[in-house]
Design an enzyme around this catalytic site. Structure first.
Site, PDB file in Angstrom:
ATOM      1  N   GLU A   1       0.836  -1.208   0.000  1.00 23.25           N
ATOM      2  CA  GLU A   1       0.000   0.000   0.000  1.00 23.25           C
ATOM      3  C   GLU A   1       0.868   1.254   0.000  1.00 23.25           C
ATOM      4  O   GLU A   1       0.866   2.012   0.969  1.00 23.25           O
ATOM      5  CB  GLU A   1      -0.916  -0.017   1.235  1.00 23.25           C
ATOM      6  CG  GLU A   1      -1.782  -1.261   1.330  1.00 23.25           C
ATOM      7  CD  GLU A   1      -2.484  -1.413   2.685  1.00 23.25           C
ATOM      8  OE1 GLU A   1      -2.090  -0.725   3.656  1.00 23.25           O
ATOM      9  OE2 GLU A   1      -3.411  -2.233   2.761  1.00 23.25           O
ATOM     10  N   PRO A   2       1.609   1.486  -1.068  1.00 25.12           N
ATOM     11  CA  PRO A   2       2.484   2.661  -1.091  1.00 25.12           C
ATOM     12  C   PRO A   2       1.678   3.941  -1.327  1.00 25.12           C
ATOM     13  O   PRO A   2       0.820   3.988  -2.203  1.00 25.12           O
ATOM     14  CB  PRO A   2       3.395   2.387  -2.288  1.00 25.12           C
ATOM     15  CG  PRO A   2       2.528   1.599  -3.229  1.00 25.12           C
ATOM     16  CD  PRO A   2       1.653   0.747  -2.353  1.00 25.12           C
TER      17      PRO A   2
ATOM     18  N   ARG B   1       3.072   7.658   0.018  1.00 24.18           N
ATOM     19  CA  ARG B   1       4.103   8.685  -0.091  1.00 24.18           C
ATOM     20  C   ARG B   1       5.123   8.363  -1.185  1.00 24.18           C
ATOM     21  O   ARG B   1       5.551   9.256  -1.915  1.00 24.18           O
ATOM     22  CB  ARG B   1       4.827   8.781   1.260  1.00 24.18           C
ATOM     23  CG  ARG B   1       5.777   9.945   1.384  1.00 24.18           C
ATOM     24  CD  ARG B   1       6.579   9.812   2.697  1.00 24.18           C
ATOM     25  NE  ARG B   1       5.736   9.529   3.832  1.00 24.18           N
ATOM     26  CZ  ARG B   1       5.217  10.443   4.644  1.00 24.18           C
ATOM     27  NH1 ARG B   1       5.492  11.713   4.457  1.00 24.18           N
ATOM     28  NH2 ARG B   1       4.448  10.102   5.654  1.00 24.18           N
TER      29      ARG B   1
ATOM     30  N   CYS C   1      -3.423  32.627  11.191  1.00 23.34           N
ATOM     31  CA  CYS C   1      -3.241  33.167  12.544  1.00 23.34           C
ATOM     32  C   CYS C   1      -2.942  32.058  13.543  1.00 23.34           C
ATOM     33  O   CYS C   1      -3.775  31.700  14.376  1.00 23.34           O
ATOM     34  CB  CYS C   1      -4.468  33.962  12.933  1.00 23.34           C
ATOM     35  SG  CYS C   1      -4.749  35.277  11.745  1.00 23.34           S
ATOM     36  N   GLU C   2      -1.766  31.470  13.412  1.00 16.96           N
ATOM     37  CA  GLU C   2      -1.271  30.409  14.289  1.00 16.96           C
ATOM     38  C   GLU C   2       0.247  30.521  14.296  1.00 16.96           C
ATOM     39  O   GLU C   2       0.857  30.621  13.223  1.00 16.96           O
ATOM     40  CB  GLU C   2      -1.596  29.016  13.716  1.00 16.96           C
ATOM     41  CG  GLU C   2      -3.046  28.629  13.655  1.00 16.96           C
ATOM     42  CD  GLU C   2      -3.638  28.274  15.000  1.00 16.96           C
ATOM     43  OE1 GLU C   2      -2.873  27.991  15.952  1.00 16.96           O
ATOM     44  OE2 GLU C   2      -4.874  28.309  15.096  1.00 16.96           O
TER      45      GLU C   2
HETATM   46  C1  LIG Z   1      -1.284   5.743   5.387  1.00 19.14           C
HETATM   47  C2  LIG Z   1      -1.347   4.310   5.092  1.00 19.14           C
HETATM   48  C3  LIG Z   1      -0.643   3.787   4.018  1.00 19.14           C
HETATM   49  C4  LIG Z   1       0.306   4.600   3.175  1.00 19.14           C
HETATM   50  O1  LIG Z   1       1.435   4.959   3.880  1.00 19.14           O
HETATM   51  P1  LIG Z   1       2.671   5.638   3.118  1.00 19.14           P
HETATM   52  O2  LIG Z   1       3.641   5.904   4.178  1.00 19.14           O
HETATM   53  O3  LIG Z   1       2.151   6.869   2.486  1.00 19.14           O
HETATM   54  O4  LIG Z   1       3.168   4.649   2.112  1.00 19.14           O
HETATM   55  C5  LIG Z   1      -0.804   2.446   3.732  1.00 19.14           C
HETATM   56  N1  LIG Z   1      -1.627   1.658   4.468  1.00 19.14           N
HETATM   57  C6  LIG Z   1      -2.324   2.133   5.512  1.00 19.14           C
HETATM   58  C7  LIG Z   1      -3.216   1.236   6.253  1.00 19.14           C
HETATM   59  C8  LIG Z   1      -2.210   3.472   5.860  1.00 19.14           C
HETATM   60  O5  LIG Z   1      -2.892   3.931   6.909  1.00 19.14           O
END
Ligand SMILES: *Cc1c(COP(=O)(O)O)cnc(C)c1O
Length: 432
Positions: free
Chosen positions: A287-288, A290, A356-357
Site C-alpha cells: 500500500e504505497p 508517499r 493566525c497560528e
Molecule cells: C497511510 C497508510 C498507508 C500509506 O502509507 P505511506 O507511508 O504513504 O506509504 C498504507 N496503508 C495504511 C493502512 C495506511 O494507513
C-alpha cells in the site's frame, strides 16, 4: 528520482516552466509531474516482479482524480480509508474489486456501500468491526471478503505521529489475539477470510523494521493459508522518500553519494522482503502512498512580504499550513528553493504563512537566498500528504493543482471559489 530541474536558473517541471504555471494559474499552486508518478509506480511494481503482487496505491496520500486515473492506467489497485475515498476511486474509473478498505472507524453506511460495490477486501481493525461486517453482509445476502490487520508490535523508528505498528497505536489487532480471532471469524457465515494485512508506519528509511515485521508475521500468514485458505498477505505501505536533499535527488548521480545510502530504495525493500514472502505462495499486496506521489509534487508560493524583527527575518508567503500542514503537524522538513535562481545574500529565514497560528511555518532559521516580495518559491516533496490534508481554515480556498506531462500542463483542480467554502452553510431560520 524526479523531474523537477533548473534550466538556465529557472525551475521546470518536466518540459514546463514553473513560473509560467504560476502566472497562468496563480499561487499557491501544486504542480505534479506525471513522469515522476509513473516512474515511481513502475519502479516499485518492477521491484516485485518475481512474486505475484498488487500495489494498492494509498489514496489518502493524494486523492486528486487525475492522479487516481493515472494509477488506474498503470494497473494499480487502491487502499482506501473511507467511503469517500472509495467513491473517488470509482469516479476516477477504478475498479472496486481492486480496492482494499482500511480504517478503525468504518461506519455501517461505509460498509454497506463497500459491500454493494464489491471491494477486494476489508482490512478489519477490531472484533466489533468484524461482527458488524458479518451482520451487514448477512442482511445484504452477500459474503464479505475480510483480512485482519495484525499489529506486529514492532518499532517503525519513524515520527511518533506516523507510527502505527506498536501496541501504543489504535491500529490493528494485537499479534497475540489475531489467530483466535480468525478462528472465531471462520465460524461466521457471511465472512470470507481472504487475507492478512499489516502496516507499521510511514516514512520508513530503513529496511530493518519492515523485515522484522515480515519475519514475525510470515509464519502466521502460512498457518492462516493452511487453515483457512487465505489468498494474500498485504504488507502495507510506509516506504520513505527524500526530503532533505529533495532537489538534488532528481539527479541520478545523487543516488551514488554517501547521503543517498541512508535512503531505502524499492529494490532493497523488495529484495530483502521477498525471501521471507515468496515461499508463502500468497499474493503480496502493498500500500504505497508517499513513495508514489511524495517527490512527484511541489507547492509553489509567492512571497508577499519580508519582515525583519531585529532578531529574525520572516519570509511571509501566500501558502500556509492550510496548503501544507506537515511542518506544523510533524515538524517535517521541506526543501525550499527559488523558482528563479539569482544572486542573493544567504540569510537565516523563517518562511511562514499568513494563518493566525504560530505553528504556521514552513521552516525556521534556515539559510536561504533572501527573496524579494513577488518572488516565487517552491516547496519540494509536497506531493503526498500536502494537498490531501488541505483545509479551509481562515476561509482560505483549497489550492489549484496542475498535472504536467512533457510539455503539456493541465489544471486538474481549479482553485476553490470562495463562495464554495460556505456554500453548505446558512443562517438559522429565526435569523432575519
Ligand atoms: C497511510 C497508510 C498507508 C500509506 O502509507 P505511506 O507511508 O504513504 O506509504 C498504507 N496503508 C495504511 C493502512 C495506511 O494507513
Amino acid at each position: 528520482m524526479h523531474h523537477f530541474r533548473y534550466q538556465d536558473n529557472e525551475l521546470f517541471c518536466e518540459g514546463v516552466s514553473v513560473e509560467a504555471l504560476a502566472r497562468r494559474h496563480g499561487t499557491p499552486l501544486y504542480v505534479y509531474s506525471q513522469q515522476t508518478l509513473t516512474d515511481n509506480f513502475r519502479r516499485l511494481d518492477g521491484a516485485w516482479a518475481d512474486v505475484r503482487h498488487l500495489p494498492c496505491y494509498a489514496v489518502k496520500a493524494n486523492s486528486n482524480l487525475a492522479i487516481l486515473r493515472l494509477m488506474v492506467e498503470l494497473g494499480s489497485g487502491f487502499d482506501v480509508v473511507s467511503g469517500g475515498e472509495l467513491q473517488r476511486v470509482l469516479a476516477a474509473g477504478g475498479r472496486a474489486d481492486r480496492c482494499v478498505f482500511a480504517g478503525v472507524a468504518k461506519t455501517e453506511a461505509e460498509i454497506v456501500a463497500a459491500l454493494r460495490s464489491g471491494i477486494h477486501c476489508f482490512n478489519v481493525e477490531s472484533e466489533q468491526e468484524l461482527e458488524r461486517i458479518d451482520r451487514l453482509a448477512g442482511e445484504l445476502g452477500v459474503v464479505a471478503p475480510v483480512a485482519l490487520r495484525v499489529n506486529p508490535d514492532v518499532e517503525a523508528r519513524t515520527h511518533a505521529k506516523i507510527t502505527t505498528g506498536t501496541y501504543e497505536n489504535k491500529f490493528g489487532i494485537p499479534f497475540d489475539h489475531v489467530e483466535s480471532l480468525y478462528a472465531r471469524a471462520a465460524r461466521k457465515r457471511h465472512l470470507w477470510l481472504r487475507g492478512l494485512q499489516m502496516h507499521i508506519g510511514s516514512q520508513l528509511t530503513r529496511v530493518q523494521p519492515f523485515e522484522e515485521a515480515v519475519q514475525k508475521v510470515a509464519p502466521l500468514a502460512r498457518r492462516l493459508k493452511d487453515r483457512y485458505g487465505i489468498e494474500f498477505f498485504d504488507i502495507g505501505g510506509g516506504l520513505g522518500i527524500v526530503y532533505e536533499d529533495a532537489l538534488a535527488s532528481g539527479d541520478p548521480a545523487w543516488w551514488r553519494t554517501p547521503r543517498a545510502r541512508k535512503m531505502l530504495t524499492p529494490e532493497t525493500y523488495a529484495a530483502r522482503l521477498i525471501p521471507h514472502l515468496a515461499p508463502l505462495g500468497l499474493r503480496i499486496l502493498m500500500e504505497p502512498g508517499r513513495f508514489i506521489t511524495g517527490n512527484a509534487g511541489i507547492l509553489v508560493t509567492r512571497v508577499e512580504y519580508i519582515k525583519q524583527t531585529g532578531r529574525k527575518t520572516f519570509v511571509i508567503v501566500d501558502a500556509a499550513m492550510t496548503e501544507l500542514i506537515r511542518p506544523a503537524f510533524y515538524d517535517a522538513y521541506h526543501e525550499i528553493v527559488p523558482v528563479r535562481r539569482r544572486k542573493a545574500a544567504v540569510t537565516e529565514c523563517d518562511v511562514v504563512g499568513g494563518v493566525c497560528e504560530s505553528g504556521d511555518y514552513f521552516c525556521k532559521d534556515r539559510p536561504l537566498p533572501l527573496p524579494k516580495p513577488g518572488d516565487l518559491l517552491a516547496l519540494f516533496s509536497a506531493g503526498a500528504y500536502g494537498s490531501a490534508m488541505g483545509s479551509n481554515y481562515n476561509s482560505r480556498p483549497l489550492a489549484a493543482e496542475v498535472l504536467v506531462h512533457g510539455r503539456r500542463a493541465a489544471l486538474v483542480r481549479q482553485r476553490q471559489p470562495l463562495e464554495a467554502i460556505w456554500q453548505w452553510e446558512r443562517p438559522a431560520p429565526w435569523q432575519v
